[in-house]
Write a protein that holds these residues in place. Sequence first.
Motif, mmCIF file in Angstrom:
data_model
loop_
_atom_site.group_PDB
_atom_site.id
_atom_site.type_symbol
_atom_site.label_atom_id
_atom_site.label_comp_id
_atom_site.label_asym_id
_atom_site.label_seq_id
_atom_site.Cartn_x
_atom_site.Cartn_y
_atom_site.Cartn_z
ATOM 1 N N PRO B 335 0.814 -1.219 0.000
ATOM 2 C CA PRO B 335 0.000 0.000 0.000
ATOM 3 C C PRO B 335 0.848 1.270 0.000
ATOM 4 N N GLY B 336 1.888 1.275 0.836
ATOM 5 C CA GLY B 336 2.773 2.441 0.880
ATOM 6 C C GLY B 336 3.458 2.659 -0.458
ATOM 7 N N ILE B 342 1.562 6.475 -7.050
ATOM 8 C CA ILE B 342 0.541 7.414 -7.536
ATOM 9 C C ILE B 342 1.100 8.830 -7.503
ATOM 10 N N ILE B 343 1.802 9.164 -6.411
ATOM 11 C CA ILE B 343 2.352 10.517 -6.313
ATOM 12 C C ILE B 343 3.415 10.735 -7.401
ATOM 13 N N ALA B 415 -4.433 8.767 -3.489
ATOM 14 C CA ALA B 415 -3.242 8.337 -2.752
ATOM 15 C C ALA B 415 -3.482 8.469 -1.251
ATOM 16 N N VAL B 416 -4.063 9.604 -0.831
ATOM 17 C CA VAL B 416 -4.329 9.818 0.594
ATOM 18 C C VAL B 416 -5.339 8.784 1.086
ATOM 19 N N TRP B 417 -6.376 8.548 0.271
ATOM 20 C CA TRP B 417 -7.414 7.589 0.643
ATOM 21 C C TRP B 417 -6.808 6.201 0.811
ATOM 22 N N LEU B 422 -5.506 1.478 3.622
ATOM 23 C CA LEU B 422 -4.768 0.228 3.604
ATOM 24 C C LEU B 422 -3.562 0.203 4.531
ATOM 25 N N GLU B 423 -3.038 1.394 4.829
ATOM 26 C CA GLU B 423 -1.798 1.375 5.579
ATOM 27 C C GLU B 423 -2.072 0.987 7.028
ATOM 28 N N ARG B 424 -1.219 0.114 7.534
ATOM 29 C CA ARG B 424 -1.418 -0.327 8.899
ATOM 30 C C ARG B 424 -0.432 0.391 9.800
#
Lengths: 462, 426
Positions: B335-336, B342-343, B415-417, B422-424
């Motif tokens: 996810p990261g 994306i960025i 990207a923020v979403w 997803l990021e843990r």
Amino acid sequence: MQASNVFFLLMGLATLGFYLGRGRSLALAKDLRGIRDLHSLPNYYGYYTALWCGLPALLLLCIWVVADGSVLTGVVMESLPSAELPSDSVEYTLLANKISNLSIGVLPSAGQPDFLLDAAQQLRYLTQLSSWIMAVAVLALAMVGLIWGRAAVSANFRARQRVEKVVQYALFACACLAIFTTLGIVLSVLFESLQFFKSVPVADFVLGLDWSPQTAIRADQVGSSGSFGAVPLFAGTLLVSVVAMFIAVPIGLMSAIYLAEYANRSVRAYAKPALEILAGIPTVVYGFFAALTVAPYIRDVGEGWGLSVSSESALAAGAVMGVMIIPFISSLADDVISAVPQAMRDGSLAMGATHSETIRRVVIPAALPGIVAGIMLAVSRAIGETMIVVMASGMAANLTFNPLDSVTTVTVQIVTLLTGDQEFDSPKTLAAFALGLMLFIVTLILNIVALQVVKRFREQYE
Amino acid sequence: MSNSSKNLKKIQDSLVWRYRAEKAFRWCGIVAVTLGLLAVLALFLDIIFKGKGAFSATYMQLEVTYDQELLEIDNFADQKQLIVADWGALYKSALRAEFPDVRKRADKRKLYALVSNGAGYDLRERLLANPRLLGQSESVWLLADDDIDTYFKGWLDGDPYTARLVDNQVEWLQQLITTQRMELRFNANFFNRGDSREPEQAGIRGAMIGSMLTLVLTLILSFPIGIAAAIYLEEFAPKNRWTEFIEVNINNLAAVPSIIFGLLGLAIFINFFHIPRSIPVIGGLVLAVMTLPTIIITSRAAITSVPPSIREAALGMGASRNQMVLHHVLPLALPGMLTGAIIGMARALGETAPLLMIGMVAFIADIPGGFTDPATVLPVQIFLWADSPERAFIEKTSAAIMVLLSFLILMNISAVWLRKRLERRW
């Protein structure tokens, strides 16, 4: 047969290889006590076979595709009647291009001399032949690899280690691409620059005060001998960057300080991302803003005060560039300010210093190396920024330090010299690469020094 | 008085200006933040005000007769007739019928200039879609010329721009306006067409498709390679000089000015490997090389954020290093990495300078159909239009900027979403 078709066939074969390898290992396992008697998991035998099948063949395919064209052209050129073969290398390339264009039908064959048509015919024939030989050779190699890989499968065979080794090498190769990129940049820029410096001495380029890169097309042309003194460009770049820094450093630094030290959570939560929007806006948008809104505005205001302001003033380009760099400086400064240990602030506050005194006397000095490094990175970005100056500043190389005048920069000149029609060996085109070399060297030095300082700064407080 | 009370007095006296300095410093901070925010606001408002007009276009209603004689068409199956036919004559005769007093040649030319010179092709499409119209007449809304468009939009706002029109033309237009036969409609051409020299016919479809093709290629090239490089550097690389050299290289490449990558593309890809100019392939290659360092850096950060306990657990269960990385670390770091990708793609989408070097700045009216068709991309289209002298292009440019910015905002929001979703947190 086309290379892409061969590629897909090859992928199909490799998939087949995977199943064959795995199947064989499973068959072996059946005769023993199940897969626990195999050295590796069945999939690894599959991967091993697939790799043997696909990798050497893929390598051959790549080499063939790259070398194919030039080898065939060479063969055809060799077969030309020696009277028609030009001695000059430029003429030679031209003729080769002509033949290849004729052979693929881009150039109509009407009115071309017979020997060219024959050569084109031969080239077409050879190309077809070569593509069939390539298909057969690649697929045959894949088959051999498949059989070889499958034959190696046995219960004691260490397939996992082999496969993992290949994966490791692939990962390593990807990491090395970064070095190849740098190498590519250095070589491309350096090589063309050296050619440029053959016709224009380095000293004239670096110290010359006159920049007018128009070279004569005819020998008897007047007044366009072309002079490549880059000092006006360096001065222009410096001027625009200085204007940008005058805007970006105070605003960026003060907003970083405010957001890191004073603002409460909710202000910080909204203001910080809002400022960072500025970093995400494409530079071409800033260029448009500078050229159509800021520059006319500055000119009108200047005229209101009785100043003569160029409509492509360095001030407009620099100001907008400064706005672009604000978030860059503020986020870097924010990082380093936050990295200063709280104990230092607490100590200062406990001694009776006010908050601003703590910031100015304790936090900023402690964060100074990081802040300076951030500013250096920002300067390197300002020097290399292209679109804003291409759109909002001028083309004429004026040697001036008046921000209301029009100046040109290194990046503007690179763009103007390299867009549009160009012949690749004229000093005019090569000059762009020499400017690129200067740009690369200066930004590289700034970056390396700044990154080192940041690294040392981090280590100091960790 | 004792020494200490004297000091106390001194300190208390100094407090006034010290507090004042404190306040002033604080205000400086507020002013700086406000200035920054104002700059954001000014930029967006400026673009929106300049560009909002481009989403509508001026149309005028005319009675068009599909005159068979004029077109010299008797058989729709005959492609040659369709090509040779003078479609422009249709709207010209309609204009003459509308304003019968116009006699002089020069005046007629001015009259014809009211309608976009692409209107003939629109009429052709109409007729081909409905062949029964041949010989009939119908009232059609025709696209107006860009100068008329500018005039009419200005007139609606009470400030018509007449510098590019002659008095006759204004008179004719007023006649049309009073009979309510001029109106603004949604400008579908802007989203459906490629570039054009005529502002009213120019659209961003070609540039959008070009951007998409280029970005797809950039992503395919840079994402897997970037991840692979990051995995190697974080998980496998021995601590030696070579690794350090790679790291220094990557960090520096991330800060190299983008125009240098254009020089690289020109010298290596075009002059050495002979890849043709102006096609998405070369654009994608250059942008991939440019975004690669960014993707490597963000991917490495994502990998480091996976706690070592995961690795130790995997190794403890007997996984090999490869299995540990591919089965456990990579899925958790993905996810990261995606956010970083994306960025990086958003940055590549907005990049212009290197593409100017590799010929993606050419005027291309056709909408590209594949990776090897000549194409341009959105930011370069913006650059080209910003350079055009026609006044109507200012509005088009701003609108194209709005489209570009909305894509970028969309990408950043996703990207923020993604990060939130997803990021843990460990």
